[in-house]
Design a protein around this motif. Structure first.
Motif, PDB file in Angstrom:
ATOM      1  N   ASN A   1     -21.926  12.637   5.645  1.00  0.00           N
ATOM      2  CA  ASN A   1     -22.743  12.091   6.733  1.00  0.00           C
ATOM      3  C   ASN A   1     -22.154  12.430   8.095  1.00  0.00           C
ATOM      4  OD1 ASN A   1     -24.774  10.112   5.222  1.00  0.00           O
ATOM      5  ND2 ASN A   1     -22.753   9.892   4.252  1.00  0.00           N
ATOM      6  N   PRO A   2     -22.050  13.725   8.406  1.00  0.00           N
ATOM      7  CA  PRO A   2     -21.412  14.113   9.671  1.00  0.00           C
ATOM      8  C   PRO A   2     -22.147  13.631  10.914  1.00  0.00           C
ATOM      9  CG  PRO A   2     -22.508  15.991   8.646  1.00  0.00           C
ATOM     10  CD  PRO A   2     -22.495  14.897   7.632  1.00  0.00           C
ATOM     11  N   ASP A   3     -23.432  13.300  10.779  1.00  0.00           N
ATOM     12  CA  ASP A   3     -24.190  12.811  11.929  1.00  0.00           C
ATOM     13  C   ASP A   3     -23.959  11.323  12.173  1.00  0.00           C
ATOM     14  OD1 ASP A   3     -25.425  12.321   9.480  1.00  0.00           O
ATOM     15  OD2 ASP A   3     -27.411  12.110  10.393  1.00  0.00           O
ATOM     16  N   GLU A   4     -23.188  10.670  11.289  1.00  0.00           N
ATOM     17  CA  GLU A   4     -22.842   9.255  11.465  1.00  0.00           C
ATOM     18  C   GLU A   4     -21.316   9.125  11.447  1.00  0.00           C
ATOM     19  OE1 GLU A   4     -24.680   6.881  12.278  1.00  0.00           O
ATOM     20  OE2 GLU A   4     -26.729   7.368  11.652  1.00  0.00           O
ATOM     21  N   PRO A   5     -20.637   9.515  12.515  1.00  0.00           N
ATOM     22  CA  PRO A   5     -19.168   9.534  12.497  1.00  0.00           C
ATOM     23  C   PRO A   5     -18.534   8.155  12.372  1.00  0.00           C
ATOM     24  CG  PRO A   5     -20.005   9.936  14.717  1.00  0.00           C
ATOM     25  CD  PRO A   5     -21.193   9.991  13.799  1.00  0.00           C
ATOM     26  N   GLY A   6     -19.290   7.086  12.575  1.00  0.00           N
ATOM     27  CA  GLY A   6     -18.745   5.747  12.390  1.00  0.00           C
ATOM     28  C   GLY A   6     -18.743   5.294  10.953  1.00  0.00           C
TER      29      GLY A   6
ATOM     30  N   ARG B   1      -7.207   9.765   7.875  1.00  0.00           N
ATOM     31  CA  ARG B   1      -8.622   9.959   8.186  1.00  0.00           C
ATOM     32  C   ARG B   1      -8.997  11.412   7.915  1.00  0.00           C
ATOM     33  NH1 ARG B   1     -10.466   5.450  11.123  1.00  0.00           N
ATOM     34  NH2 ARG B   1     -12.205   6.608  12.054  1.00  0.00           N
ATOM     35  N   LEU B   2     -10.003  11.599   7.051  1.00  0.00           N
ATOM     36  CA  LEU B   2     -10.391  12.921   6.565  1.00  0.00           C
ATOM     37  C   LEU B   2     -11.837  13.241   6.910  1.00  0.00           C
ATOM     38  CD1 LEU B   2      -8.885  12.443   2.975  1.00  0.00           C
ATOM     39  CD2 LEU B   2      -7.773  13.598   4.900  1.00  0.00           C
ATOM     40  N   GLY B   3     -12.201  14.489   6.711  1.00  0.00           N
ATOM     41  CA  GLY B   3     -13.600  14.884   6.888  1.00  0.00           C
ATOM     42  C   GLY B   3     -14.052  14.802   8.322  1.00  0.00           C
ATOM     43  N   ASN B   4     -15.186  14.145   8.540  1.00  0.00           N
ATOM     44  CA  ASN B   4     -15.812  14.125   9.870  1.00  0.00           C
ATOM     45  C   ASN B   4     -15.456  12.885  10.679  1.00  0.00           C
ATOM     46  OD1 ASN B   4     -17.617  16.582   9.605  1.00  0.00           O
ATOM     47  ND2 ASN B   4     -18.263  15.414   7.814  1.00  0.00           N
ATOM     48  N   LEU B   5     -14.268  12.333  10.423  1.00  0.00           N
ATOM     49  CA  LEU B   5     -13.829  11.164  11.174  1.00  0.00           C
ATOM     50  C   LEU B   5     -12.899  11.582  12.315  1.00  0.00           C
ATOM     51  CD1 LEU B   5     -13.008   8.723   8.236  1.00  0.00           C
ATOM     52  CD2 LEU B   5     -15.089   8.805   9.616  1.00  0.00           C
ATOM     53  N   ALA B   6     -13.009  10.881  13.405  1.00  0.00           N
ATOM     54  CA  ALA B   6     -12.143  11.181  14.552  1.00  0.00           C
ATOM     55  C   ALA B   6     -10.719  10.751  14.259  1.00  0.00           C
ATOM     56  CB  ALA B   6     -12.669  10.444  15.778  1.00  0.00           C
TER      57      ALA B   6
ATOM     58  N   ILE C   1       0.851  -1.184   0.000  1.00  0.00           N
ATOM     59  CA  ILE C   1       0.000   0.000   0.000  1.00  0.00           C
ATOM     60  C   ILE C   1       0.887   1.234   0.000  1.00  0.00           C
ATOM     61  CG2 ILE C   1      -1.827   1.240   1.196  1.00  0.00           C
ATOM     62  CD1 ILE C   1      -2.673  -1.526   0.133  1.00  0.00           C
ATOM     63  N   ALA C   2       0.899   1.966  -1.114  1.00  0.00           N
ATOM     64  CA  ALA C   2       1.705   3.181  -1.197  1.00  0.00           C
ATOM     65  C   ALA C   2       1.063   4.316  -0.413  1.00  0.00           C
ATOM     66  CB  ALA C   2       1.911   3.582  -2.653  1.00  0.00           C
ATOM     67  N   SER C   3      -0.265   4.412  -0.475  1.00  0.00           N
ATOM     68  CA  SER C   3      -0.983   5.413   0.309  1.00  0.00           C
ATOM     69  C   SER C   3      -2.445   5.008   0.388  1.00  0.00           C
ATOM     70  CB  SER C   3      -0.853   6.816  -0.289  1.00  0.00           C
ATOM     71  OG  SER C   3      -1.496   6.890  -1.550  1.00  0.00           O
ATOM     72  N   ALA C   4      -3.133   5.524   1.401  1.00  0.00           N
ATOM     73  CA  ALA C   4      -4.548   5.223   1.580  1.00  0.00           C
ATOM     74  C   ALA C   4      -5.189   6.332   2.394  1.00  0.00           C
ATOM     75  CB  ALA C   4      -4.738   3.874   2.278  1.00  0.00           C
ATOM     76  N   ALA C   5      -6.482   6.541   2.152  1.00  0.00           N
ATOM     77  CA  ALA C   5      -7.236   7.550   2.895  1.00  0.00           C
ATOM     78  C   ALA C   5      -8.684   7.112   2.996  1.00  0.00           C
ATOM     79  CB  ALA C   5      -7.145   8.917   2.211  1.00  0.00           C
ATOM     80  N   VAL C   6      -9.327   7.500   4.090  1.00  0.00           N
ATOM     81  CA  VAL C   6     -10.762   7.310   4.263  1.00  0.00           C
ATOM     82  C   VAL C   6     -11.339   8.620   4.768  1.00  0.00           C
ATOM     83  CG1 VAL C   6     -10.614   4.827   4.705  1.00  0.00           C
ATOM     84  CG2 VAL C   6     -10.479   6.430   6.634  1.00  0.00           C
ATOM     85  N   GLY C   7     -12.624   8.849   4.506  1.00  0.00           N
ATOM     86  CA  GLY C   7     -13.238  10.091   4.942  1.00  0.00           C
ATOM     87  C   GLY C   7     -14.732   9.969   5.114  1.00  0.00           C
ATOM     88  N   ASN C   8     -15.282  10.941   5.788  1.00  0.00           N
ATOM     89  CA  ASN C   8     -16.725  11.095   5.913  1.00  0.00           C
ATOM     90  C   ASN C   8     -17.017  12.553   5.562  1.00  0.00           C
ATOM     91  OD1 ASN C   8     -19.290  11.883   6.994  1.00  0.00           O
ATOM     92  ND2 ASN C   8     -19.279  10.136   8.369  1.00  0.00           N
ATOM     93  N   PHE C   9     -17.574  12.774   4.374  1.00  0.00           N
ATOM     94  CA  PHE C   9     -17.811  14.124   3.888  1.00  0.00           C
ATOM     95  C   PHE C   9     -19.292  14.470   3.761  1.00  0.00           C
ATOM     96  CE2 PHE C   9     -13.661  12.871   2.080  1.00  0.00           C
ATOM     97  CZ  PHE C   9     -12.866  13.860   2.645  1.00  0.00           C
TER      98      PHE C   9
END
Length: 337
Positions: free
Chosen positions: A208-213, A332-337, A198-206
């Motif tokens: 659904n801020p009311d569902e942080p999981g 971890r991007l956006g509305n993720l902890a 894995i050279a790079s990876a990202a996840v985000g929540n952009f």
């Protein structure tokens, strides 16, 4: 005749898993699931003659059951599979096959100890005729040597129909562990890579801020020993699209490229399984909807003959390891902890 049993119907993918094995000539001895998940009603409707058993041990102890199909909540799939293998059964599970690297190590150990098959139904390759056509074209040398795959797995959220576990990262494993395992499988298969990182990876929540999981976006950049790969997955499919997602795969070769529009052609052609081929002499659309899908009958033969024709066991392990590693190292991007 090969006997199968079903354990866990928490995801609708179980419909395709069982239908594929029945079409391969198997007989289903029964099904069990914990509680009453939403897909259970659809399962009864599609397979009305198959009895529901009160205890999964009925299936695990039945000498006429050779293969267990699993579509339980993702975090429970590893222990269901290990239990089945220790009972002497081979296993075909929905993706993701597990949700942690620790579970994967336990599965490796169970396979080694039991000499059983642990297979994942990567449906975006095994149940999609367009993928079968692309495999044929690549084998024929239609695009030369494969250099890169770019896989896109957009999905419709259908939020109102989703169970609580769908919004809990420790239950579904994260978007890269879950959806992107399909694209990793295709990357390894089409590039012929037996090693990758894995050279790079990202996840985000952009969205659904009311569902942080919930992770509603993810991407991965891979480097393999025989090619490169890019993956993007998301839960953003707009309502106007006439299907759940515009799944796409582009396979870049040294002498051309292939693009798969698996589920819809937004330019207006009807149906599914659209393949576009461009090389030195051809620039064409191919209707791949009638292509053969050998995974299920090959798996049945593997169970009977102890072979690995449906999918090599190490390939299954590597796809899962890469998905879990990408998930663990993702920014971890956006509305993720």
């Amino acid at each position: 005749m090969l006997g199968v049993g079903v354990i866990g119907v928490d995801h609708r993918h179980i419909y395709g898993q069982l239908a594929g094995m029945l079409a391969a000539g198997c007989v289903c001895k029964g099904w069990w699931t914990e509680g009453e998940p939403r897909p259970a009603a659809g399962f009864r409707k599609r397979f009305p003659g198959i009895p529901r058993v009160h205890d999964r041990r009925v299936l695990l102890e039945d000498p006429e059951v050779d293969l267990i199909l699993i579509a339980d909540i993702p975090s429970r799939r590893a222990r269901r599979a290990i239990e089945a293998m220790r009972a002497g059964k081979d296993v075909m599970t929905d993706k993701p096959g597990c949700t942690t690297l620790e579970q994967l190590e336990d599965l490796r150990a169970a396979v080694a100890e039991s000499n059983r098959i642990w297979s994942i139904d990567f449906s975006e390759r095994f149940e999609v005729p367009a993928s079968a056509k692309a495999i044929e074209l690549v084998r024929e040398g239609a695009i030369g040597s494969v250099v890169q795959t770019a896989g896109f797995g957009p999905h419709r959220l259908n939020r109102a129909t989703r169970p609580p576990w769908f919004f809990q990262e420790d239950q579904y494993g994260g978007i890269l562990c879950d959806i992107a395992s399909h694209q990793i499988d295709q990357f390894l298969h089409f590039t012929g890579s037996s090693e990758a990182r894995i050279a790079s990876a990202a996840v985000g929540n952009f969205a659904n801020p009311d569902e942080p999981g919930l992770q509603d976006f993810g991407e991965i950049l891979l480097r393999g020993d025989s090619g490169q790969g890019y993956i993007r997955v998301d839960w953003y499919t707009p309502d106007a699209l006439p299907t759940w997602g515009d799944g796409r795969l582009t396979i870049l070769g040294t002498e051309g490229y292939i693009e798969l529009r698996k589920y819809v052609d937004i330019d207006g052609r009807p149906g599914t399984d659209h393949v576009f081929l461009v090389n030195g002499t051809r620039c064409e659309h191919i209707d791949a909807s009638g292509c053969d899908l050998p995974y299920f009958r090959n798996l049945a033969d593997d169970v009977l003959n102890r072979t690995e024709n449906a999918m090599a066991q190490e390939h299954c392990f590597l796809v899962t390891e890469l998905a879990l590693t990408a998930q663990a190292k993702a920014i971890r991007l956006g509305n993720l902890a």
